[in-house]
Design a protein around this motif. Structure first.
Motif, mmCIF file in Angstrom:
data_model
loop_
_atom_site.group_PDB
_atom_site.id
_atom_site.type_symbol
_atom_site.label_atom_id
_atom_site.label_comp_id
_atom_site.label_asym_id
_atom_site.label_seq_id
_atom_site.Cartn_x
_atom_site.Cartn_y
_atom_site.Cartn_z
ATOM 1 N N GLU A 1 0.357 8.310 -6.327
ATOM 2 C CA GLU A 1 -0.086 9.630 -5.877
ATOM 3 C C GLU A 1 1.085 10.601 -5.645
ATOM 4 O O GLU A 1 1.153 11.661 -6.259
ATOM 5 C CB GLU A 1 -0.902 9.488 -4.582
ATOM 6 C CG GLU A 1 -2.185 8.684 -4.754
ATOM 7 C CD GLU A 1 -2.974 8.600 -3.475
ATOM 8 O OE1 GLU A 1 -2.653 9.363 -2.534
ATOM 9 O OE2 GLU A 1 -3.907 7.785 -3.388
ATOM 10 N N LYS B 1 -1.475 12.061 5.777
ATOM 11 C CA LYS B 1 -0.959 10.900 5.054
ATOM 12 C C LYS B 1 0.331 11.252 4.309
ATOM 13 O O LYS B 1 1.319 10.503 4.327
ATOM 14 C CB LYS B 1 -2.018 10.415 4.070
ATOM 15 C CG LYS B 1 -1.675 9.129 3.356
ATOM 16 C CD LYS B 1 -2.819 8.701 2.457
ATOM 17 C CE LYS B 1 -2.487 7.407 1.724
ATOM 18 N NZ LYS B 1 -3.582 7.009 0.810
ATOM 19 N N TYR C 1 1.001 3.913 -2.963
ATOM 20 C CA TYR C 1 0.717 5.331 -2.715
ATOM 21 C C TYR C 1 1.834 6.208 -3.293
ATOM 22 O O TYR C 1 1.575 7.248 -3.910
ATOM 23 C CB TYR C 1 0.573 5.560 -1.214
ATOM 24 C CG TYR C 1 0.593 7.024 -0.828
ATOM 25 C CD1 TYR C 1 -0.491 7.852 -1.111
ATOM 26 C CD2 TYR C 1 1.708 7.569 -0.202
ATOM 27 C CE1 TYR C 1 -0.460 9.190 -0.774
ATOM 28 C CE2 TYR C 1 1.746 8.899 0.139
ATOM 29 C CZ TYR C 1 0.657 9.712 -0.152
ATOM 30 O OH TYR C 1 0.695 11.035 0.175
ATOM 31 N N ASN D 1 0.828 -1.211 0.000
ATOM 32 C CA ASN D 1 0.000 0.000 0.000
ATOM 33 C C ASN D 1 0.861 1.258 0.000
ATOM 34 O O ASN D 1 0.577 2.228 -0.708
ATOM 35 C CB ASN D 1 -0.919 -0.005 1.226
ATOM 36 C CG ASN D 1 -1.988 -1.081 1.136
ATOM 37 O OD1 ASN D 1 -2.429 -1.436 0.032
ATOM 38 N ND2 ASN D 1 -2.405 -1.624 2.271
#
Length: 676
Positions: free
Chosen positions: A279, A355, A275, A271
């Motif tokens: 992103e 995040k 990410y 994950n």
């Protein structure tokens, strides 16, 4: 300012520029000519800048010159504090800007030439930090920095060698000394060859020596290979130990963990990586591309003046005011139905920011961990190079301490034994040395006695006899021969010794006679040599006295010869003058007018009359010039004023034309920015 111009003109008239300026011609140079002159000076410092400015745009010229002046660390004087004004003056060819630059450049041309040369290799390329994350780019950057440091060291060594360089005379002396040493070595080799040629089987001995040298070289190479293989084996064992430790850690982790926890860790790692890939990294790449695009656009634009900056600031203020107005309108037209989503939007934005922050912290922690692992690997490598080993655990360290204690006890005991053996070895060595000295003294005494008795070599023969007897006794013991054979052999050897003595007796007598004759001849030679030296010294003294006397007589003869030639020349000169005086008197007394005219007195009288007539004419001309001087000076002043007026009009026209061209360029640049 006048002193500055004087220095500039003097430097430009010298090598390598070879200009023919004076203060007036240099001050009357046009802006374009001044820019070309500045470009020529910069081209002398750096050959890449030796270009014709008519073939490039004014912005390119200004950018090129500003880059080189920045590399050369030029700082504008106090009168040009504003960088934009300095850039504008450099574009327009202003004297107030270019004259200080020329003065600064021409005063330190050699230093700046060296600085420009070093800048080609020492101006560091700035690599963005994100590109350095790539191992290949980092390796290339490290190699680039190492090469730069190596170049610095080599340049320093080169400068030191230039300062403390050897002269050609010293190099020639060294070469001659080495050639003499080479000749001496060649002669020595020849002598050694001659000495070796008298030895039996010298070729075989040389071949054996050559083989011995080759075997020694082979032994050294094998020892070096053995050392390299040991080092490789050591590094391989260390890598194996590290791999085993990692394997144990992985096994321990696997034994303590469950499949669910492993899967959870893998999911978290997947994950996080997804990410980053989907992103974070695309967003950062997009922002970097945008910044690069704006920077490229900024670089492509022409040089901005203060007026352009003021216009941009006003435009930014207008856009900011419009944005504020739009925000106020949006707040006025705010609908309550959007309040439900605003809270979720704020929470989502807060979570996304958290995040991103945590992802950045995690990335930084991973980078720090990788750097720490690299440092640990580097420290382990350094420890291996210094003969160290891997870091030990607690149990291994305890075992190591116990082994060290036992080895220390054993070492102390062995050291005591070695000390005792060393002391005993020293005593035995001293005893052996004393016995050897006594043996040598006894041998020398024995040889002296043998020489006195006329039987030199008897002891050696006796030793040989004893050695042969010992060998024979050993052979008799081995082979079981009887004592009779041994006595017969001794008798034979004694007979051989007696024969040798009998054969050597007449030779020894003859040698004694020859030695006595040699001593007599040597004494006679010394006496004759002394007599020869005394005669040679007396003759040398007489010769030097005669040489001095001959030298003095030769100098006196040369002086007398010079005086003779001088008197002879003076005599001839006086005869010529006397002849001319006689001819002059004859011509002056002669009744014929033609002869009188040829006389020197008549010629000088005629010349004097001509010069007096010429003086009268010149005085009349001077009078006329004095009468018309005022009108002529007034007319000349009027023409000079007219010339200055026309020159002023021409300069005003040129300045107006240049300002119009620059204004047009700035307007076109502003239009391009507005269009973008």
């Amino acid at each position: 300012m006048g002193d500055q111009m004087q220095v500039i003109v003097e430097k430009l008239n010298q090598e390598p520029f070879k200009k023919s300026y004076n203060l007036i011609s240099f001050d009357s140079l046009e802006p374009l000519q001044l820019l070309q002159l500045l470009s020529d000076v910069l081209g002398e410092i750096d050959p890449k800048h030796a270009v014709d400015i008519r073939e490039e745009l004014p912005e390119q010229t200004a950018k090129r010159m500003l880059n080189l002046l920045g590399i050369l660390k030029y700082k504008p004087p106090g009168t040009v504090s504003d960088l934009s004004a300095f850039r504008q003056g450099l574009v327009t060819g202003s004297k107030a800007v270019i004259h200080p630059v020329l003065h600064w450049l021409l005063q330190r041309t050699n230093e700046l030439r060296t600085r420009a040369y070093l800048a080609r290799f020492l101006v560091k390329l700035e690599v963005p930090a994100e590109f350095l994350q790539d191992d290949t780019v980092a390796d290339f950057n490290k190699q680039y920095e190492e090469l730069m440091e190596a170049f610095k060291n080599l340049h320093k060594e080169h400068e030191q060698l230039k300062i403390s360089g050897l002269s050609t005379a010293e190099i020639r002396r060294d070469i001659s000394a080495m050639e003499e040493e080479k000749d001496q070595l060649a002669k020595r080799v020849e002598r050694l060859k001659k000495r070796v040629e008298t030895v039996q089987n010298h070729q075989r001995m040389l071949e054996i020596a050559r083989q011995l040298r080759l075997e020694k070289e082979r032994e050294e190479s094998l020892a070096q290979q053995k050392q390299e293989q040991k080092s490789q084996l050591f590094h391989t064992e260390q890598r194996l130990q590290r791999a085993q430790v990692q394997l144990k850690e992985m096994q321990h982790m696997v034994a303590d963990s469950k499949p669910e926890s492993l899967m959870k860790k893998l999911e978290e790692e997947i994950n996080f990586n997804s990410y980053l890939v989907n992103e974070k990294i695309p967003r950062e790449m997009e922002s970097k591309k945008t910044s690069v695009y704006f920077l490229q656009k900024l670089v492509a634009e022409p040089a901005m003046t203060q007026a352009d900056l003021t216009a941009l600031e006003s435009e930014i203020e207008e856009v900011t005011a419009q944005m504020n107005q739009l925000i106020e309108k949006r707040i006025i037209t705010y609908e309550p139905t959007d309040s439900k989503f605003s809270m979720y939007r704020q929470q989502a934005s807060i979570i996304s920011r958290k995040k991103e922050a945590k992802a950045e912290e995690l990335q930084a922690a991973k980078e720090e961990m990788s750097s720490l692992e690299k440092q640990v690997e580097q420290r382990n490598t350094q420890a291996h190079g210094l003969g160290g080993s891997e870091l030990l655990t607690e149990d291994e360290f305890k075992q190591y301490v116990s082994r060290l204690r036992s080895k220390n006890t054993l070492y102390k005991r062995r050291r005591q034994e070695v000390a005792a053996i060393t002391a005993e070895y020293g005593i035995l060595q001293r005893t052996e040395e004393l016995l050897r000295q006594r043996h040598q003294a006894t041998q020398q005494q024995l040889q002296a006695i043998e020489e006195k008795k006329g039987i030199s070599g008897y002891s050696y023969t006796q030793e040989e006899l004893e050695r042969v007897s010992a060998v024979k006794s050993e052979m008799d013991e081995v082979k079981g021969q009887t004592l009779d054979n041994m006595s017969e052999m001794v008798k034979k050897l004694n007979a051989m010794v007696a024969e040798k003595k009998a054969s050597l007796a007449p030779v020894i007598k003859e040698l004694r006679q020859l030695r006595q004759t040699c001593q007599e001849l040597t004494q006679e030679r010394e006496e004759k040599k002394m007599h020869y030296d005394s005669c040679a010294a007396g003759l040398e003294t007489n010769r030097s006295a005669l040489e001095q006397e001959v030298k003095g007589l030769l100098e006196e003869c040369a002086q007398e010869e010079s005086n003779y030639h001088y008197i002879n020349c003076m005599k001839r000169s006086l005869e010529v003058q006397l002849q001319r005086a006689r001819e002059e008197m004859k011509a002056y007394v002669s009744p014929e007018p033609q002869e009188r005219r040829r006389a020197v007195r008549e010629q000088y009288t005629r010349i004097i009359l001509e010069q007096e007539n010429l003086g009268k004419k010149l005085r009349e001309k001077q009078k006329v010039v004095r009468e018309s001087h005022g009108l002529n000076m007034k007319q000349m002043k009027m023409w000079q004023d007219f010339e200055k007026l026309m020159e002023c009009k021409r300069e005003c026209f040129l300045k107006q034309q240049n300002q119009a061209a620059i204004g047009q360029i700035i307007q076109e640049g502003g239009k391009d920015r507005l269009v973008l």
